[in-house]
Design a protein around this motif. Structure first.
Motif, PDB file in Angstrom:
ATOM      1  N   SER A   1      -7.624  -4.145   6.648  1.00 21.38           N
ATOM      2  CA  SER A   1      -8.808  -5.548   5.595  1.00 21.38           C
ATOM      3  C   SER A   1      -8.683  -6.844   5.257  1.00 21.38           C
ATOM      4  O   SER A   1      -8.231  -7.990   6.136  1.00 21.38           O
ATOM      5  CB  SER A   1      -8.966  -4.308   3.635  1.00 21.38           C
ATOM      6  OG  SER A   1      -9.625  -3.238   4.321  1.00 21.38           O
TER       7      SER A   1
ATOM      8  N   SER B   1     -11.807   1.703   7.002  1.00 14.70           N
ATOM      9  CA  SER B   1     -11.431   3.117   7.816  1.00 14.70           C
ATOM     10  C   SER B   1     -12.963   4.198   7.194  1.00 14.70           C
ATOM     11  O   SER B   1     -13.249   4.914   8.232  1.00 14.70           O
ATOM     12  CB  SER B   1      -9.789   3.246   8.270  1.00 14.70           C
ATOM     13  OG  SER B   1      -9.932   4.070   7.467  1.00 14.70           O
TER      14      SER B   1
ATOM     15  N   GLN C   1     -10.351   3.837  -3.849  1.00 13.87           N
ATOM     16  CA  GLN C   1     -12.228   3.025  -3.214  1.00 13.87           C
ATOM     17  C   GLN C   1     -12.268   3.316  -1.876  1.00 13.87           C
ATOM     18  O   GLN C   1     -10.796   3.377  -1.259  1.00 13.87           O
ATOM     19  CB  GLN C   1     -11.934   1.851  -3.703  1.00 13.87           C
ATOM     20  CG  GLN C   1     -12.000   1.743  -5.399  1.00 13.87           C
ATOM     21  CD  GLN C   1     -10.929   1.299  -5.538  1.00 13.87           C
ATOM     22  OE1 GLN C   1      -9.664   1.896  -4.989  1.00 13.87           O
ATOM     23  NE2 GLN C   1     -11.214   1.263  -6.731  1.00 13.87           N
TER      24      GLN C   1
ATOM     25  N   ASN D   1      -3.963   6.129   8.589  1.00 14.43           N
ATOM     26  CA  ASN D   1      -5.450   6.083   7.946  1.00 14.43           C
ATOM     27  C   ASN D   1      -5.300   7.193   6.981  1.00 14.43           C
ATOM     28  O   ASN D   1      -6.013   8.278   8.185  1.00 14.43           O
ATOM     29  CB  ASN D   1      -5.290   6.069   9.046  1.00 14.43           C
ATOM     30  CG  ASN D   1      -7.115   5.311   9.720  1.00 14.43           C
ATOM     31  OD1 ASN D   1      -7.713   5.697   8.295  1.00 14.43           O
ATOM     32  ND2 ASN D   1      -7.580   5.078  10.351  1.00 14.43           N
TER      33      ASN D   1
ATOM     34  N   GLY E   1       0.549  -1.031  -0.087  1.00 15.13           N
ATOM     35  CA  GLY E   1       0.305   0.066  -0.112  1.00 15.13           C
ATOM     36  C   GLY E   1       0.620   0.526  -0.136  1.00 15.13           C
ATOM     37  O   GLY E   1       1.821   0.859   0.317  1.00 15.13           O
TER      38      GLY E   1
ATOM     39  N   VAL F   1      -8.957   5.671   2.297  1.00 16.08           N
ATOM     40  CA  VAL F   1      -9.672   5.302   1.168  1.00 16.08           C
ATOM     41  C   VAL F   1      -7.871   4.555   0.483  1.00 16.08           C
ATOM     42  O   VAL F   1      -7.258   4.305   1.289  1.00 16.08           O
ATOM     43  CB  VAL F   1      -9.571   6.404   0.313  1.00 16.08           C
ATOM     44  CG1 VAL F   1     -10.927   7.136  -0.297  1.00 16.08           C
ATOM     45  CG2 VAL F   1      -8.251   7.129   0.178  1.00 16.08           C
ATOM     46  N   TYR F   2      -8.597   3.149  -0.679  1.00 21.83           N
ATOM     47  CA  TYR F   2      -7.684   2.719  -1.272  1.00 21.83           C
ATOM     48  C   TYR F   2      -6.399   3.323  -2.247  1.00 21.83           C
ATOM     49  O   TYR F   2      -7.105   3.516  -3.323  1.00 21.83           O
ATOM     50  CB  TYR F   2      -8.208   1.426  -1.738  1.00 21.83           C
ATOM     51  CG  TYR F   2      -8.352   0.541  -0.507  1.00 21.83           C
ATOM     52  CD1 TYR F   2      -7.788   0.320   0.464  1.00 21.83           C
ATOM     53  CD2 TYR F   2      -9.618  -0.173  -0.866  1.00 21.83           C
ATOM     54  CE1 TYR F   2      -8.515  -0.937   1.341  1.00 21.83           C
ATOM     55  CE2 TYR F   2     -10.017  -1.904  -0.345  1.00 21.83           C
ATOM     56  CZ  TYR F   2     -10.034  -1.188   0.976  1.00 21.83           C
ATOM     57  OH  TYR F   2     -10.291  -2.199   2.044  1.00 21.83           O
TER      58      TYR F   2
ATOM     59  N   ASP G   1      -4.724   1.930   6.177  1.00 24.47           N
ATOM     60  CA  ASP G   1      -5.932   0.971   6.868  1.00 24.47           C
ATOM     61  C   ASP G   1      -6.323  -0.438   5.676  1.00 24.47           C
ATOM     62  O   ASP G   1      -6.811  -1.305   6.225  1.00 24.47           O
ATOM     63  CB  ASP G   1      -6.960   2.377   6.366  1.00 24.47           C
ATOM     64  CG  ASP G   1      -7.092   3.175   4.990  1.00 24.47           C
ATOM     65  OD1 ASP G   1      -5.651   3.676   5.612  1.00 24.47           O
ATOM     66  OD2 ASP G   1      -7.914   3.376   5.034  1.00 24.47           O
ATOM     67  N   GLY G   2      -6.251  -0.289   4.457  1.00 24.21           N
ATOM     68  CA  GLY G   2      -6.539  -1.398   3.557  1.00 24.21           C
ATOM     69  C   GLY G   2      -5.176  -2.491   4.463  1.00 24.21           C
ATOM     70  O   GLY G   2      -6.276  -3.360   4.521  1.00 24.21           O
ATOM     71  N   ASP G   3      -4.318  -2.162   4.672  1.00 26.72           N
ATOM     72  CA  ASP G   3      -3.381  -3.837   4.972  1.00 26.72           C
ATOM     73  C   ASP G   3      -3.924  -4.057   5.827  1.00 26.72           C
ATOM     74  O   ASP G   3      -3.786  -5.285   6.343  1.00 26.72           O
ATOM     75  CB  ASP G   3      -1.552  -2.791   4.696  1.00 26.72           C
ATOM     76  CG  ASP G   3      -0.529  -4.033   4.778  1.00 26.72           C
ATOM     77  OD1 ASP G   3      -0.545  -4.642   4.188  1.00 26.72           O
ATOM     78  OD2 ASP G   3      -0.279  -3.831   5.685  1.00 26.72           O
TER      79      ASP G   3
ATOM     80  N   SER H   1     -12.160   2.428   2.139  1.00 24.40           N
ATOM     81  CA  SER H   1     -11.109   1.480   3.139  1.00 24.40           C
ATOM     82  C   SER H   1     -12.119   0.838   3.849  1.00 24.40           C
ATOM     83  O   SER H   1     -12.988   1.540   4.005  1.00 24.40           O
ATOM     84  CB  SER H   1      -9.983   2.156   3.576  1.00 24.40           C
ATOM     85  OG  SER H   1     -10.055   2.155   4.717  1.00 24.40           O
TER      86      SER H   1
END
Lengths: 386, 601
Positions: free
Chosen positions: A118, A154, A150, A140, A68, A143-144, A113-115, A152
């Motif tokens: 999710s 959070s 997109q 954080n 990310g 978004v991705y 927040d993605g890593d 995320s």
């Protein structure tokens, strides 16, 4: 020319050196390739400052990350440190292994927040449960970014994407998650508030256990517009510092890192050898005194001799127990605020090494005979299970 | 501190340290970039617009720009600005067709200039193209003033001098050589619309100590140089003492080495740190094996049987007496010599100006001249160059002439001399792409190029052999990249800033701070990096939109790398090229002085 020039290797004539003779510039990495204005670059700068102020020799640090935007950033600080860029969301496992093998490494994990929330949510949870001794920074932005913005996990309910769609899914709040899973150091900060972030990073590095910092770090490209709840402006307008932390480096105050620059002040604490704080014994827990008035200062002495001074700003905030902090954060968030600061800390909690009774020295320092006692010993062990 | 007003040309001008320090405000970064692109003619014309004599100054300027150069403040030597000026001059094409010319119809105004030195020539350069008839009276057979007679040709070849003087004379100046002006009163009667005195400081100071008038081997420095120039002196004895240690002394000692002297000593009353000569001129003299003797105070000339055999000096040491330097004599020594040259300074001399015609004289018998208008107490009479306030450098004479020309133009129009045309500025973004600027923003770590000299044996063979060879192409290519492009300004638009700190983090020299507003002294205490040179300006923005804090920039050590602008997500920071627009006589700021150049090749 399509790429930026490298940052010139010149500096202000007054650039200071820390107690091991390094300048802040010595803690930098290569040029960031993130979008200009990314909050992550500010976090990187805060990390550089924290390591420099603590006079930590870069070669004693392991930088760990997943995938990310956030996970790219270890390249941008401490160019002389060890690093491992792992599979998406799997950084906590790598950190657990690295910490188990070499407890003298100062580990910093950078995630997003993605890593963490999710693909790597499970990994993140278990690292906290286990009490892996590391500083875990979650950048954080809601978004991705690498996949073009997109929502995320959070993203807040009601937040608007850049193209107008509104998020309906409940967010995963990493601070609440960390509090409920037994993390022993939980903080929230903002990439745009360096005065707050640097002392928390330093306290996190001095913490013996899993130190978690959720840093709101706006994505300038996909999430810095009106309607976003993770933009620079929204965060500035809604964040409330409820407890301020100051960090005093005891090691520096007491005459530097063991004189020889070996830098055993952080983590490689003498506590593992001294009987009073031996992992075998239940540590004498310094209770955070119950009620102290707003503005009053409470000092917490860390294992390495450094001191964290907490100054309460909101009188309703009770940082004494996990449940009260959880309830407070929930309530303030429902009121539309983002409470920030070093929200919860348990300096004497057991970490992974204490709980698992790991050997006190890094495996690399053990004699071959200890690491591989031979066939005779194996046979004897096997015999026990028959 | 109030927000900085960057619409005042003075603010960004001050950031361009070299241009600010140059009396004529030559656009140094611009001509260095032109040299970098091989546009030598353009670089030459950029120079000529403000300093009129690029080829001459590229060899002889006292370089006030170089100590001011920003590079000196980040631990290095300044850009070799003066040498690059010579590169532009040496490699230019024929510029005759690109220079200003006199208009077909004159304006009917006649201006008289006294002395054909740099001041009068530069004045003619400004006034002839706008229609004035300019007459220059010169007592010597050739024009140029001290540039010709006092600067030896091994430093400034006659061909370089002639070419640049001829550019001006070729515009149609009425030059009258061998025509000294003996009386200001009679000159005034000739009905000129204005008179400009650019007669320099032509009298070398004398040293009245015992024995001074008992030998003909005691010479005055500037007279000696003039005599050598015109061939009246072609040889000198072997042992020569030079008294004084200014730039004239350096020219004298190097000249005598070329006409027969073998044992040359420059005698200084004080220690090296007090020498008036430019450091590079001292170096060049010492390279030619001239001995420089410190702390020797002249006492008397030793004359035996009417022949100069030596000179007696008090050897002194200096000490501090309540802030004043005083000397005490340690011993007295005699240094044998065959000739002495006195190079201890120059005086003005105006025996030809009557004292009862309305031109007031003040201290040291100098005319009273207004510092802004260059007019003396008699309206219509102007002074410039060394004749205004005593000896200074060529570049000052040029700037005096520009200002005097503006005054003369106002005077002839019947306008107020104090109502002077303002400076202007252009500010253009250099942005070409995400990481691309229309200037070279990478920082070069190259060290200052060293000028190569003709070897000693060869240079002593002939008085006219120019010592400095000029930079070779490789030296030039490296030296131009050392320029930091200080004219490419970090321009900030407060309304666009989102306070992401990206600029602060990327700045290699920590010159940016976002903080709460305050007064300057207090604000300087809160900067990211402490103030080193408080005389360098602070830029302070208006309040930022999100927190009402301000952006502060300490201009001191900014290297103009443009990374703040590259890392700025909103283009609140931009790199904009600043161009100072200077007014000249009859040319308001911004009107082109030269006909447009052909398009870039």
């Amino acid at each position: 020319m399509t790429t930026s020039i490298p940052k010139p290797r010149i500096h202000h004539p007054s650039l200071e050196r820390n107690s091991i003779g390094l300048t802040r510039r010595d803690y930098e990495g290569s040029m960031s390739t993130l979008c200009a204005g990314c909050g992550h670059d500010s976090v990187t700068a805060a990390i550089i400052r924290a390591f420099w102020e603590l006079s930590i020799p870069p070669h004693r640090v392991a930088k760990l990350s997943g995938i990310g935007c956030s996970s790219k950033t270890p390249t941008y600080f401490l160019r002389e440190a060890h690093g491992f860029n792992s599979v998406h969301g799997r950084m906590p496992s790598i950190a657990t292994g690295a910490g188990a093998a070499n407890r003298d490494l100062i580990m910093i994990g950078i995630s997003g927040d993605g890593d963490s929330l999710s693909i790597g949510l499970g990994q993140f949870c278990h690292a906290m449960r286990r009490g892996v001794r590391m500083l875990y920074v979650l950048e954080n932005n809601g978004v991705y970014g690498l996949t073009k913005g997109q929502f995320s996990a959070s993203a807040d309910v009601g937040t608007k994407a850049k193209r107008g769609e509104v998020n309906r899914n409940e967010p995963i709040d990493p601070v609440l998650l960390a509090l409920s899973l037994g993390a022993t150091f939980v903080a929230r900060s903002f990439s745009g508030d360096r005065e707050q972030l640097v002392p928390i990073l330093k306290a996190g590095l001095a913490h013996r256990g899993f130190a978690f910092i959720d840093v709101i770090s706006p994505c300038v490209t996909f999430n810095d517009h009106e309607g976003s709840t993770k933009s620079y402006r929204f965060t500035r307008d809604h964040m409330r510092e409820v407890i301020a932390a100051d960090f005093t480096d005891g090691a520096v105050r007491d005459g530097g890192l063991d004189g020889a620059g070996n830098g055993h002040a952080i983590h490689a604490d003498p506590g593992d050898e001294t009987p009073a704080e031996s992992p075998d014994l239940v540590p004498i827990r310094t209770e955070i005194t119950a009620a102290y008035a707003p503005g009053s200062v409470h000092e917490i002495r860390m294992h390495d001799g450094s001191t964290v001074r907490l100054r309460k700003i909101d009188e309703n905030f009770e940082s004494t127990d996990r449940d009260a902090v959880y309830a407070y954060v929930r309530e303030r968030q429902r009121a539309g605020e983002i409470p920030t600061g070093l929200l919860y800390m348990e300096p004497e909690a057991l970490d992974m090494h204490a709980m698992e009774g790991t050997v006190a020295r890094p495996l690399v320092d053990l004699a071959f005979e200890s690491l591989c006692p031979g066939a005779g010993k194996l046979d004897a062990l096997m015999e026990e299970f028959r | 501190m109030r927000p900085t007003d960057v619409t005042d040309p003075a603010y960004y001008h001050r950031v361009v340290d070299c241009q600010w320090a140059c009396p004529a405000h030559t656009n140094v970064p611009e001509y260095i970039r032109q040299i970098a692109q091989g546009l030598f003619t353009e670089a030459y014309l950029t120079n000529r617009e403000s300093n009129v004599f690029p080829g001459i100054l590229g060899r002889t300027c006292d370089r006030p720009c170089e100590p001011a150069c920003r590079r000196t403040r980040i631990d290095e030597k300044p850009v070799a600005i003066c040498r690059l000026k010579r590169v532009a001059a040496d490699h230019r094409d024929d510029v005759t067709g690109m220079l200003p010319t006199a208009p077909a119809v004159k304006n009917g105004k006649r201006i008289a200039c006294v002395g054909a030195g740099p001041a009068s020539l530069a004045l003619a350069n400004d006034l002839v193209p706008i229609g004035y008839d300019v007459t220059i009276f010169e007592k010597l057979p050739r024009p140029g003033g001290l540039m010709r007679t006092n600067i030896p040709s091994f430093r400034l070849p006659a061909s370089v001098l002639d070419e640049e003087i001829d550019y001006i004379l070729g515009m149609g100046v009425d030059l009258r050589c061998n025509t000294p002006v003996d009386s200001m009163e009679s000159l005034l009667r000739e009905g000129y619309d204005a008179i400009f005195v650019g007669s320099g400081a032509p009298r070398g100071k004398d040293l009245d100590i015992p024995g001074r008038h008992d030998s003909d081997r005691i010479l005055i420095g500037i007279d000696f140089l003039e005599s050598v120039h015109f061939g009246h002196i072609t040889e000198i004895e072997s042992r020569v003492l030079i008294i004084g240690v200014g730039n004239t002394a350096m020219d004298c000692c190097r000249t005598v080495k070329r006409i027969g002297a073998t044992d040359v000593k420059v005698m200084a009353r004080r220690g090296r740190q007090h020498f008036k000569a430019s450091p590079w001129e001292l170096e060049d003299a010492e390279e030619e094996l001239v001995e420089i003797v410190e702390n020797h105070s002249p006492k008397r000339f030793v004359i035996e049987d009417g022949i100069l055999t030596g000179m007696e000096f008090d050897v002194v040491e200096w000490y501090d007496d309540n802030g004043r330097q005083k000397s005490r004599t340690l011993e007295t020594v005699t240094i044998p010599c065959d000739a002495v040259i006195l190079a201890i300074g120059q005086d003005n001399a105006f025996p030809w100006i009557e004292r009862d015609i309305g031109i007031e004289f003040g201290d040291w018998d100098m005319p009273v001249v207004d510092r802004t208008t260059f007019q003396c107490t008699l309206p219509g009479v102007f002074f410039g160059g060394d004749s205004a306030w005593g000896p200074d450098n060529i570049i000052w004479a040029v700037e005096h002439a520009h200002q005097a020309a503006i005054s003369i133009h106002l005077h002839c129009a019947g306008a107020s001399l104090t109502d002077r045309p303002p400076q202007g500025m252009n500010l253009l973004s250099e942005k070409m792409g995400l990481h691309q600027w229309s200037y070279s923003n990478a920082y070069s770590h190259a060290v200052r190029a060293k000028m190569v000299h003709v070897d000693l044996e060869q240079r002593f063979r002939d008085l006219g052999v120019e010592v400095e060879l000029g930079f070779d192409p490789a030296q030039t290519a490296a030296e131009v990249q050392r320029c930091l492009n200080c004219d490419v300004q970090t321009h900030f638009t407060a309304e666009l800033c989102i306070e992401c700190d990206a600029c602060i983090d990327i700045c290699p020299v920590d010159c940016l701070t976002i903080t709460h507003a305050g007064n300057e002294a207090e604000l300087r205490g809160r900067l990211t990096a402490p103030t080193i040179h408080p005389e360098q300006p602070l830029y302070v923005s208006a309040g930022l939109p999100q927190t009402a804090r301000v952006m502060v920039k300490d201009e001191d050590v900014c290297v103009h790398c443009g990374l703040c602008a590259e890392r700025c997500p909103t283009a609140a920071w931009d790199m904009r090229r600043f161009e100072l627009l200077q007014p000249y006589a009859g040319k308001p700021a911004g009107s082109s002085k030269y006909p447009p150049l052909p398009l870039l090749r």
